[in-house]
Design an enzyme around this catalytic site. Structure first.
Site, short mmCIF file in Angstrom:
data_model
loop_
_atom_site.label_atom_id
_atom_site.label_comp_id
_atom_site.label_asym_id
_atom_site.label_seq_id
_atom_site.Cartn_x
_atom_site.Cartn_y
_atom_site.Cartn_z
N SER A 199 0.85 -1.20 0.00
CA SER A 199 0.00 0.00 0.00
C SER A 199 0.88 1.24 0.00
O SER A 199 1.69 1.42 -0.90
CB SER A 199 -0.96 -0.04 1.19
OG SER A 199 -1.97 0.92 1.08
N GLU A 315 -9.00 -5.62 -3.26
CA GLU A 315 -8.43 -4.32 -2.89
C GLU A 315 -9.45 -3.44 -2.14
O GLU A 315 -10.03 -3.90 -1.16
CB GLU A 315 -7.89 -3.61 -4.14
CG GLU A 315 -6.63 -4.26 -4.70
CD GLU A 315 -5.40 -4.17 -3.81
OE1 GLU A 315 -5.42 -3.42 -2.80
OE2 GLU A 315 -4.41 -4.85 -4.09
N HIS A 361 -7.70 -5.61 0.46
CA HIS A 361 -6.46 -4.85 0.51
C HIS A 361 -5.73 -5.16 1.82
O HIS A 361 -6.27 -4.94 2.90
CB HIS A 361 -6.80 -3.36 0.43
CG HIS A 361 -5.65 -2.43 0.40
ND1 HIS A 361 -4.78 -2.35 -0.67
CD2 HIS A 361 -5.22 -1.50 1.30
CE1 HIS A 361 -3.88 -1.41 -0.43
NE2 HIS A 361 -4.12 -0.89 0.76
#
Length: 435
Positions: A199, A315, A361
């Site tokens: 990320s 995600e 995610h």
């Protein structure tokens, strides 16, 4: 016998014997960024006399608290009461070496958290699985939020380049330099360092890969859910925006800003809210980030190293998931356009049990670091087996730049003739990429 006593360029350290490996916690890599060093690039840490215990994790950077009702609080931050302090520039070393000079491969981890949250010893991070495979793990703290990314005209006026912001990125670069200079004492190979992050951590890795300040300090990079997403905001634009808001709050001099308690700065970040009058993220400063990512990519200025790139199926929503993966594919295609070694591309698709979040995610972190037993979800023996496979791919990549190895499904790199990605789930297989 684990290597629990080392001597770095700053002084001697004693770590913890974990049986098959040792861990050194809270090792300083820069001077505390407090007082007059708040909003300064990291300065070298002062050498110490005697043996410094490295047996406790250091505080993370101050940050706004997580909402107890939020998804990620339940997933990663539940029950966290770890201390936070501006004095946060420390790293941790997990090493299976028995003596200095063994030249073991090194993984250098940069945590995510939208550049506003996170720390090096979150519940999902651990170095034990990598140590079991002969790989050293280093995890770092860096400044986040206003502490790490405040661009401001008054701060720009303090240095000869006339720039400000990106302090958290300079922290990462300083930590990487420290590791390159000192990892041999822990049994590591300074010429075989792989940097990786997820990320905002992956976006950080992207920046380090394109920064002249990090040239030659690493030989491989893994970008998890963050390749190609950086949007270079001009520093002057962000600085003016920040100054306007802080002036309106009565903080119109550096003396006033540096005198603010850390808790007040955290409150200012919290008050900023969705309107984002305070910007906390990377800016195009011409030094750490020398140009737009598009120009860095097209001009062949990225580090010419081994790359592994990927994302998760779900995600942060369908449209975002596609954008994240396209960033990974674009990166891989750029490697081909530059006549460089092809990248290894993955797609994590384990649908996580316990709710409807899917392969969300950050979900792969439980598997990469082998910490699935700490997860609240009803994971099974299949998850344990998947974790061993994934962490082995990562360890193999750190060793040789190729994730393949005995007992693993074959992973082929992304090429023009075979634009494929490896799907990482209970059914690990190669999958064609639709261009």
């Amino acid at each position: 016998m684990s290597l629990t006593a080392v001597t770095t360029r700053s002084g001697a350290l004693s770590g913890l014997d974990m049986g098959s490996y040792a861990v050194f916690k809270g090792v300083p890599y820069a001077a505390p960024p407090v007082g007059p060093l708040r909003w300064k690039r990291p300065q070298p840490c002062q050498p110490w006399e005697g043996v410094r215990p490295a047996t406790e994790f250091a505080p993370g950077c101050p940050q706004t608290p997580h909402d107890p009702d939020s998804f990620y609080y339940k997933e990663f931050y539940r029950g966290d009461h770890s201390p936070k302090s501006e004095d946060c520039l420390y790293l941790n070393v997990y090493t299976p070496a028995k003596a200095p000079g063994e030249k073991l491969p090194v993984l250098f981890w940069v945590h995510g958290g939208a550049f506003t949250h996170g720390w090096s010893n979150e519940i999902e991070f651990d170095g034990a699985p990598f140590c079991a495979q002969g790989v050293i793990l280093v995890s770092i703290n860096y400044r986040v939020g206003l502490f790490g990314f405040l661009a401001h005209p008054l701060l720009s006026a303090e240095n000869e380049e006339g720039i400000s912001g990106n302090y958290g990125l300079y922290d990462q670069a300083a930590a990487l330099r420290w590791v390159h200079d000192n990892i041999a004492a822990f049994g590591g190979d300074p010429e075989n360092i792989t940097i990786f992050g997820q990320s905002a951590g992956a976006m950080s890795i992207q920046i380090l890969c394109g920064s002249p300040l990090c040239k030659g300090l690493f030989q491989g990079a893994i970008l998890q859910s963050g390749a190609g997403l950086n949007r270079s905001v001009p520093m002057q634009e962000t600085a003016a925006q920040n100054a306007a808001y802080l002036d309106s709050q009565g903080f119109d001099t550096l003396e006033k800003l540096r005198a603010l308690p850390a808790d007040t700065l955290v409150e200012l970040m919290q008050q900023a809210g969705g309107g984002r009058p305070l910007a906390c993220g990377p800016v195009l400063d011409g030094l750490m980030i020398p140009d737009t990512f598009e120009n860095i990519l097209s001009q062949g200025l990225l580090a010419d190293v081994h790359y592994m790139i990927g994302s998760t199926v779900d995600e942060l929503g369908e449209g975002f998931a596609e954008a994240v993966f396209r960033g990974a594919a674009t990166w891989a295609e750029n490697q081909l356009a530059q006549n460089r070694e092809p990248a290894w591309v993955y797609y994590f698709d384990r649908i996580m049990p316990g709710d409807g979040a899917g392969a969300f995610h950050s979900a792969e972190l439980w598997y990469i670091f082998g910490t699935y037993e700490k997860c609240w979800r009803p994971l099974t023996g299949q998850d344990a087996a998947l974790s061993r496979q994934i962490s082995t791919y990562w360890a193999n990549f750190a060793k040789t730049g190729d994730p393949n190895g005995p007992g693993l499904p074959r992973w082929t790199p992304y090429t023009a003739q075979s634009p494929q990605r490896l799907r990482l789930g209970f059914d690990i297989r190669m999958d064609n990429v639709t261009r």
